[in-house]
Design a protein around this motif. Structure first.
Motif, PDB file in Angstrom:
ATOM      1  N   PHE A  47       0.824  -1.201   0.000  1.00 27.67           N
ATOM      2  CA  PHE A  47       0.000   0.000   0.000  1.00 27.67           C
ATOM      3  C   PHE A  47       0.863   1.258   0.000  1.00 27.67           C
ATOM      4  N   TRP A  48       2.133   1.126   0.415  1.00 31.24           N
ATOM      5  CA  TRP A  48       3.120   2.158   0.114  1.00 31.24           C
ATOM      6  C   TRP A  48       3.495   1.923  -1.352  1.00 31.24           C
ATOM      7  N   THR A  49       3.189   2.835  -2.231  1.00 31.89           N
ATOM      8  CA  THR A  49       3.341   2.585  -3.666  1.00 31.89           C
ATOM      9  C   THR A  49       4.803   2.597  -4.097  1.00 31.89           C
ATOM     10  N   ASP A  50       5.036   2.067  -5.292  1.00 32.58           N
ATOM     11  CA  ASP A  50       6.391   2.063  -5.851  1.00 32.58           C
ATOM     12  C   ASP A  50       6.949   3.483  -5.937  1.00 32.58           C
ATOM     13  N   SER A  51       6.089   4.440  -6.278  1.00 31.94           N
ATOM     14  CA  SER A  51       6.570   5.822  -6.391  1.00 31.94           C
ATOM     15  C   SER A  51       6.963   6.374  -5.023  1.00 31.94           C
ATOM     16  N   PHE A  52       6.270   5.957  -3.974  1.00 36.19           N
ATOM     17  CA  PHE A  52       6.616   6.404  -2.624  1.00 36.19           C
ATOM     18  C   PHE A  52       7.975   5.829  -2.220  1.00 36.19           C
ATOM     19  N   PHE A  53       8.140   4.518  -2.428  1.00 38.62           N
ATOM     20  CA  PHE A  53       9.449   3.907  -2.174  1.00 38.62           C
ATOM     21  C   PHE A  53      10.537   4.619  -2.974  1.00 38.62           C
ATOM     22  N   GLY A  54      10.272   4.776  -4.274  1.00 34.24           N
ATOM     23  CA  GLY A  54      11.278   5.337  -5.171  1.00 34.24           C
ATOM     24  C   GLY A  54      11.668   6.751  -4.803  1.00 34.24           C
ATOM     25  N   SER A  55      10.707   7.559  -4.365  1.00 38.48           N
ATOM     26  CA  SER A  55      11.007   8.937  -4.008  1.00 38.48           C
ATOM     27  C   SER A  55      11.937   9.005  -2.798  1.00 38.48           C
ATOM     28  N   LEU A  56      11.716   8.141  -1.810  1.00 37.00           N
ATOM     29  CA  LEU A  56      12.590   8.136  -0.637  1.00 37.00           C
ATOM     30  C   LEU A  56      13.973   7.587  -0.973  1.00 37.00           C
ATOM     31  N   VAL A  57      14.012   6.531  -1.788  1.00 34.13           N
ATOM     32  CA  VAL A  57      15.309   5.977  -2.193  1.00 34.13           C
ATOM     33  C   VAL A  57      16.106   7.012  -2.979  1.00 34.13           C
ATOM     34  N   ALA A  58      15.427   7.748  -3.853  1.00 34.64           N
ATOM     35  CA  ALA A  58      16.105   8.776  -4.646  1.00 34.64           C
ATOM     36  C   ALA A  58      16.669   9.885  -3.772  1.00 34.64           C
ATOM     37  N   ARG A  59      16.108  10.047  -2.584  1.00 34.44           N
ATOM     38  CA  ARG A  59      16.609  11.052  -1.651  1.00 34.44           C
ATOM     39  C   ARG A  59      17.724  10.512  -0.762  1.00 34.44           C
ATOM     40  N   GLY A  60      18.176   9.279  -1.033  1.00 37.16           N
ATOM     41  CA  GLY A  60      19.347   8.733  -0.360  1.00 37.16           C
ATOM     42  C   GLY A  60      19.082   7.824   0.818  1.00 37.16           C
ATOM     43  N   PHE A  61      17.811   7.441   1.031  1.00 38.53           N
ATOM     44  CA  PHE A  61      17.476   6.615   2.188  1.00 38.53           C
ATOM     45  C   PHE A  61      17.489   5.122   1.852  1.00 38.53           C
ATOM     46  N   ARG A  62      17.809   4.330   2.861  1.00 32.82           N
ATOM     47  CA  ARG A  62      17.494   2.906   2.846  1.00 32.82           C
ATOM     48  C   ARG A  62      16.086   2.774   3.401  1.00 32.82           C
ATOM     49  N   VAL A  63      15.202   2.137   2.664  1.00 33.30           N
ATOM     50  CA  VAL A  63      13.794   2.075   3.038  1.00 33.30           C
ATOM     51  C   VAL A  63      13.398   0.625   3.296  1.00 33.30           C
ATOM     52  N   VAL A  64      12.924   0.360   4.505  1.00 28.79           N
ATOM     53  CA  VAL A  64      12.424  -0.959   4.879  1.00 28.79           C
ATOM     54  C   VAL A  64      10.926  -0.829   5.137  1.00 28.79           C
ATOM     55  N   ALA A  65      10.145  -1.695   4.517  1.00 24.59           N
ATOM     56  CA  ALA A  65       8.689  -1.714   4.741  1.00 24.59           C
ATOM     57  C   ALA A  65       8.294  -3.103   5.214  1.00 24.59           C
ATOM     58  N   ILE A  66       7.327  -3.163   6.125  1.00 21.00           N
ATOM     59  CA  ILE A  66       6.928  -4.449   6.688  1.00 21.00           C
ATOM     60  C   ILE A  66       5.437  -4.708   6.492  1.00 21.00           C
ATOM     61  N   ASP A  67       5.097  -5.994   6.416  1.00 21.80           N
ATOM     62  CA  ASP A  67       3.719  -6.429   6.615  1.00 21.80           C
ATOM     63  C   ASP A  67       3.532  -6.610   8.118  1.00 21.80           C
ATOM     64  N   ASN A  68       2.599  -5.852   8.714  1.00 24.37           N
ATOM     65  CA  ASN A  68       2.287  -6.097  10.119  1.00 24.37           C
ATOM     66  C   ASN A  68       1.746  -7.511  10.292  1.00 24.37           C
ATOM     67  N   ARG A  69       1.775  -8.028  11.506  1.00 20.28           N
ATOM     68  CA  ARG A  69       1.113  -9.324  11.764  1.00 20.28           C
ATOM     69  C   ARG A  69      -0.355  -9.212  11.340  1.00 20.28           C
ATOM     70  N   ASP A  70      -0.899 -10.315  10.866  1.00 22.12           N
ATOM     71  CA  ASP A  70      -2.301 -10.395  10.443  1.00 22.12           C
ATOM     72  C   ASP A  70      -2.594  -9.659   9.147  1.00 22.12           C
TER      73      ASP A  70
END
Length: 311
Positions: A47-70
């Motif tokens: 639900f965090w979209t590819d563009s959201f991931f990509g925008s943060l990565v382009a700004r120099g961050f390592r981005v980790v996203a998780i599936d919560n339990r359930d």
């Protein structure tokens, strides 16, 4: 250590001491400052979209996203879900988990990845989980960004009655029904300034259904119960020392904007950004501005600042 490894952006798994198996994806430069993204109620990490991931990565961050339990491909808990009447009456079962347990899951993934300190970004229920981590484990948190979330106090952040009626509808039992239900709810809560992209949202909902390792309706009910079991967290939020940014729209029908205002009041020196026309949704048009707010906030911490304003 992580149970599996894989290419950037692929599903990987952390087997935690508490018995949870949490799915995550890891993007960007491993040497960059780390951001942990925690999604909301019933939302998997996509639900965090590819563009959201990509925008943060382009700004120099390592981005980790998780599936919560359930949700998604993480562990679905064996305990029975609360009935609808229990959810409406806020009478959680005694065998449910709480937001603190979900916070422990997230910290466990960081432990598996060897990430000692992180910039936390959570939205809605994910904001509640991020707030819980920041209060309970301040040594792990560089900064906190809480997106359209609340404190758990009964008089703030309440959903509109029209939203409650939608949420009380019978749960979807097929992929097609799940897509329709997602579109109906998202159109309702997205705000007045940013109409949703039906095709993109349908794809998100379908992917979420396909990725589910268990019964999505039961999982969401147990997550609602976790919020209710955790109660009013206002006093706990007063313990947060990490530089905090609170972002919400002024047209949110799921978590009333009063929830954002209460969060700012509870957290010492928190900064507040209210986005006109935004509801309980991050449309493509706001990906750039919101990731810029996050990047500026995290960058000031990295430069040795703490509670500088947002420009």
């Amino acid at each position: 250590m992580p149970e599996t490894s894989g290419a950037e952006g692929t599903d990987q798994y952390a087997a935690l001491p508490n018995g949870m198996r949490i799915c995550y994806r890891d993007f960007g430069d491993r040497a960059g400052p780390a951001i942990l993204l925690i999604a909301g109620l019933g939302e998997d990490l996509t639900f965090w979209t590819d563009s959201f991931f990509g925008s943060l990565v382009a700004r120099g961050f390592r981005v980790v996203a998780i599936d919560n339990r359930d949700v998604g491909r993480s562990t679905f808990v064996a305990a029975p879900p609360p009935s609808l009447w229990r959810q409406i009456a806020a009478r959680p079962r005694g065998d449910g988990y709480a937001l603190a347990d979900m916070a422990q899951d997230a910290v466990g993934v960081l432990d598996c990845l060897g990430i000692s300190r992180v910039h936390l970004v959570g939205r809605s229920m994910g904001g509640m989980i991020a707030q819980t981590i920041a209060a309970a484990a301040p040594e792990r948190v560089l900064s906190l960004t809480s997106l359209y979330s609340t404190t758990g106090a009964k008089k703030v952040g309440r959903p509109a009655l029209s939203t409650i009626r939608l949420l009380a509808a019978p749960p979807a039992r097929t992929r097609t029904a799940a897509v329709r239900a997602h579109l109906r709810l998202t159109r309702h809560i997205a705000g007045t300034g940013y109409p949703i992209d039906d095709a993109a949202e349908a794809a998100i909902a379908a992917r979420g259904w396909d990725r589910s390792a268990g019964d999505p309706a039961a999982g969401t009910a147990r997550q609602i119960q976790a919020i209710q079991r955790s109660g009013d967290r206002t006093a706990q939020l007063g313990d947060i020392t990490a530089p905090t940014l609170v972002i919400n729209g002024d047209r949110d029908l799921l978590v009333d904007p009063s929830g954002g205002a209460a969060t700012v009041k509870a957290i010492r020196s928190a900064r507040h950004v209210v986005v006109p026309g935004m509801g309980h949704h991050i449309p493509e048009a706001l990906v750039g501005p919101i990731t810029q707010y996050i990047s500026q906030h995290a960058g000031r911490v990295g430069e040795g600042g703490n509670h500088a304003g947002i420009s």
